[in-house]
Design an enzyme around this catalytic site. Structure first.
Site, PDB file in Angstrom:
ATOM      1  N   HIS A 115      75.754  21.175 -34.210  1.00 18.87           N
ATOM      2  CA  HIS A 115      74.565  20.977 -33.440  1.00 18.87           C
ATOM      3  C   HIS A 115      73.445  20.596 -34.367  1.00 18.87           C
ATOM      4  O   HIS A 115      72.985  21.276 -35.121  1.00 18.87           O
ATOM      5  CB  HIS A 115      74.370  22.072 -32.799  1.00 18.87           C
ATOM      6  CG  HIS A 115      75.224  22.409 -31.574  1.00 18.87           C
ATOM      7  ND1 HIS A 115      74.815  22.109 -30.282  1.00 18.87           N
ATOM      8  CD2 HIS A 115      76.146  23.214 -31.518  1.00 18.87           C
ATOM      9  CE1 HIS A 115      75.805  22.667 -29.414  1.00 18.87           C
ATOM     10  NE2 HIS A 115      76.700  23.285 -30.119  1.00 18.87           N
TER      11      HIS A 115
ATOM     12  N   GLU B 121      70.850  19.439 -33.811  1.00 20.36           N
ATOM     13  CA  GLU B 121      69.365  19.979 -33.153  1.00 20.36           C
ATOM     14  C   GLU B 121      69.275  21.358 -33.593  1.00 20.36           C
ATOM     15  O   GLU B 121      68.286  21.801 -33.441  1.00 20.36           O
ATOM     16  CB  GLU B 121      69.226  19.719 -31.692  1.00 20.36           C
ATOM     17  CG  GLU B 121      69.912  20.757 -30.773  1.00 20.36           C
ATOM     18  CD  GLU B 121      71.547  20.397 -30.649  1.00 20.36           C
ATOM     19  OE1 GLU B 121      72.145  19.455 -31.578  1.00 20.36           O
ATOM     20  OE2 GLU B 121      72.163  21.080 -29.695  1.00 20.36           O
TER      21      GLU B 121
ATOM     22  N   CYS C 129      78.554  18.076 -30.047  1.00 21.07           N
ATOM     23  CA  CYS C 129      79.521  19.121 -29.432  1.00 21.07           C
ATOM     24  C   CYS C 129      80.298  18.680 -28.372  1.00 21.07           C
ATOM     25  O   CYS C 129      81.312  17.753 -28.638  1.00 21.07           O
ATOM     26  CB  CYS C 129      78.592  20.355 -28.946  1.00 21.07           C
ATOM     27  SG  CYS C 129      79.590  21.895 -29.176  1.00 21.07           S
TER      28      CYS C 129
END
Lengths: 267, 216
Positions: free
Chosen positions: B196, B198, B88
């Protein structure tokens, strides 16, 4: 192509899911973390926790719930309820929330939205707008912001308020019709459409979902970017995957990535 | 092997660390994941991850506020050739400049500017928020085994600014959001995702595992 989002919402009180989640065999149906994991595995696009804990002392439990959820679920998590200060937001973000939703504090002081967005970035600031229709039939439709679970009128026009908080830096708006909430009669589509058309940020439709067609209507007729629902999922009426299949069949663009979901057991 | 996730005050990194731990476990890799603000530990790591949320200028300030961090990153990544992943705003910091609110200097590892997204369809909302498919422009080890395109897996995005790379070859994947928006950049031992990983469920865990195996 960006997909529309389907967001199950869990009401959490004192660290427990208020009504329990009955759609799948969970070890502990009242544990928000267990429910969150099940929704994650089922392919929900995001999760939302609404904390309705009354006592300040019990807030610590929420941070633990958020932390354990963020450790187990690799998907976006929005947490709202009782967020009053920059420090409340910081604590929730540090616990692992991706977005924090502000409601009463934004109504009481819209500048708080600016402060929060400048501090943490618009991407993590959601303003929750609870509105009731106040126009009489035959008049142009208008809605007013209510707080305290719909009991307290504020005199603020919902669409004007939405425009104001979006300009102040809210990255997303969660629009709940207090007339429809809990009725299973569907979203207030005119409200969602009026707000979505007034702001450049994404709008989540909320309040009143009773069947899967309501989800479709929220996107198609309400022009929302995301649809939120609670009870139809918690009580096993429908699974996340049924909802997404239904939305896809209606021509909406939804994310149907393979999931790791166990077979849902209704009831 | 040691993976350092650089902590410079940009949000919660605990859940990111958990995603890296789970990806390593599922891939059968024995990795130690450390969240650290210590440039010495970053310099000693075998792989480096630079996350980031919020505004470009704030993140740059945060990075500069940790004495020796930019130097440690530059030495390890640019001179030492350690595999690097920016996420990001961590990815955006790889650019030459950020033009969010004010102009600020990036690390200048991927030539280009970070500019406001300007979709050609005015009905599209800003931020670009949600799940989008990747359009792959060239093969890259980070996307091994990940299906892309209209029927491919989705990645989770939330951003209003994006990296416009000067060299088309640096762009591995884009997403369509009223025009092409940079999603994954890579050059030599460096890679960066606007999305993202994650938070991107299956695609994310797979990409992280690919990064942990990557031998550029």
């Amino acid at each position: 192509m960006l997909k529309v989002r389907l967001i199950p919402c869990l009401d959490v009180k004192d660290g427990r899911v208020v009504k329990g989640v009955q759609f799948v065999d969970l070890v502990d149906a009242g544990d928000p973390v267990e429910a969150a994991k099940a929704y994650d595995a089922a392919g929900a696009d995001e999760l939302c926790f609404l904390d309705i804990t009354a006592s300040v002392e019990a807030r610590g439990i929420l941070f633990d719930v958020v932390r354990r959820t963020a450790e187990a679920c690799f998907m976006p998590l929005t947490v709202g309820g009782g967020v009053r200060t920059v420090d409340d937001i910081r604590k929730l973000l540090l616990a692992g929330a991706d977005k924090v939703s502000i409601n009463t504090a934004a109504v009481a002081n819209p500048e708080f939205v600016r402060e929060a967005a400048e501090k943490f970035g618009s991407q993590c600031i959601v303003v929750a707008i609870d509105a009731k229709k106040v126009s009489a039939s035959g008049e142009p439709e208008s809605w007013e912001i209510f707080t305290h679970g719909g009991r307290k009128a504020t005199g603020l026009d919902a669409v004007a308020f939405a425009r104001q908080v979006a300009e102040l830096g809210a990255g997303e708006l969660l629009v709940t019709s207090m007339d429809r909430d809990g009725t299973k009669g569907g979203y207030d589509l005119a409200l969602v459409r009026a707000i979505s058309g007034a702001v450049s940020v994404p709008v989540i439709a909320s309040g009143g979902v009773g069947n899967l067609d309501h989800l479709v209507a929220g996107i198609r007729d309400g022009h929302a970017s995301a649809v939120l629902a609670a009870s139809i999922f918690h009580f096993g009426t429908h699974s996340i995957s049924e909802a997404k299949q239904h939305m896809a069949a209606a021509g909406l663009r939804v994310r149907l990535d393979p999931t790791t979901a166990p077979v849902a057991t209704a009831g | 092997m040691n993976v350092a996730i650089v902590d410079y005050g940009s949000g919660n990194l605990h859940s990111a660390a958990k995603a890296f731990e789970r990806a390593a476990r599922e891939a059968g890799l024995n990795e130690t994941i450390t969240v650290t603000a210590d440039p010495a530990r970053v310099a000693a790591a075998d792989r480096i991850v630079l996350p980031g949320v919020g505004a470009f200028a704030d993140c740059r300030r945060g990075l500069d506020a940790v004495p020796g961090m930019v130097e440690a990153l530059t030495r390890s990544v640019r001179e030492g050739g350690r595999p690097f992943l920016g996420i990001c705003v961590g990815m955006q910091l790889m650019a030459t400049r950020g033009l969010e609110h004010v102009t600020s200097e990036g690390l200048d590892w991927i030539p280009g500017d970070v500019k406001a997204i300007a979709p050609n369809d005015p009905a599209l909302k800003i931020p670009h928020m949600g799940w989008n498919n990747l359009r792959q422009h060239r093969p890259h080890p980070l996307l091994d085994g990940i299906s892309t395109g209209d029927d491919g897996l989705h990645a989770y995005f939330v951003h209003s600014f994006a990296l416009e790379a000067k060299e088309p070859a640096d762009v591995v994947a884009t997403v369509d959001y009223g025009g092409a928006v940079t999603a994954l950049v890579a050059k030599d031992n460096m890679a960066g995702t606007q999305f993202h990983p994650e938070k991107s469920q299956a695609l994310g865990l797979k990409l992280i595992a690919n990064f942990l195996r990557w031998r550029p």
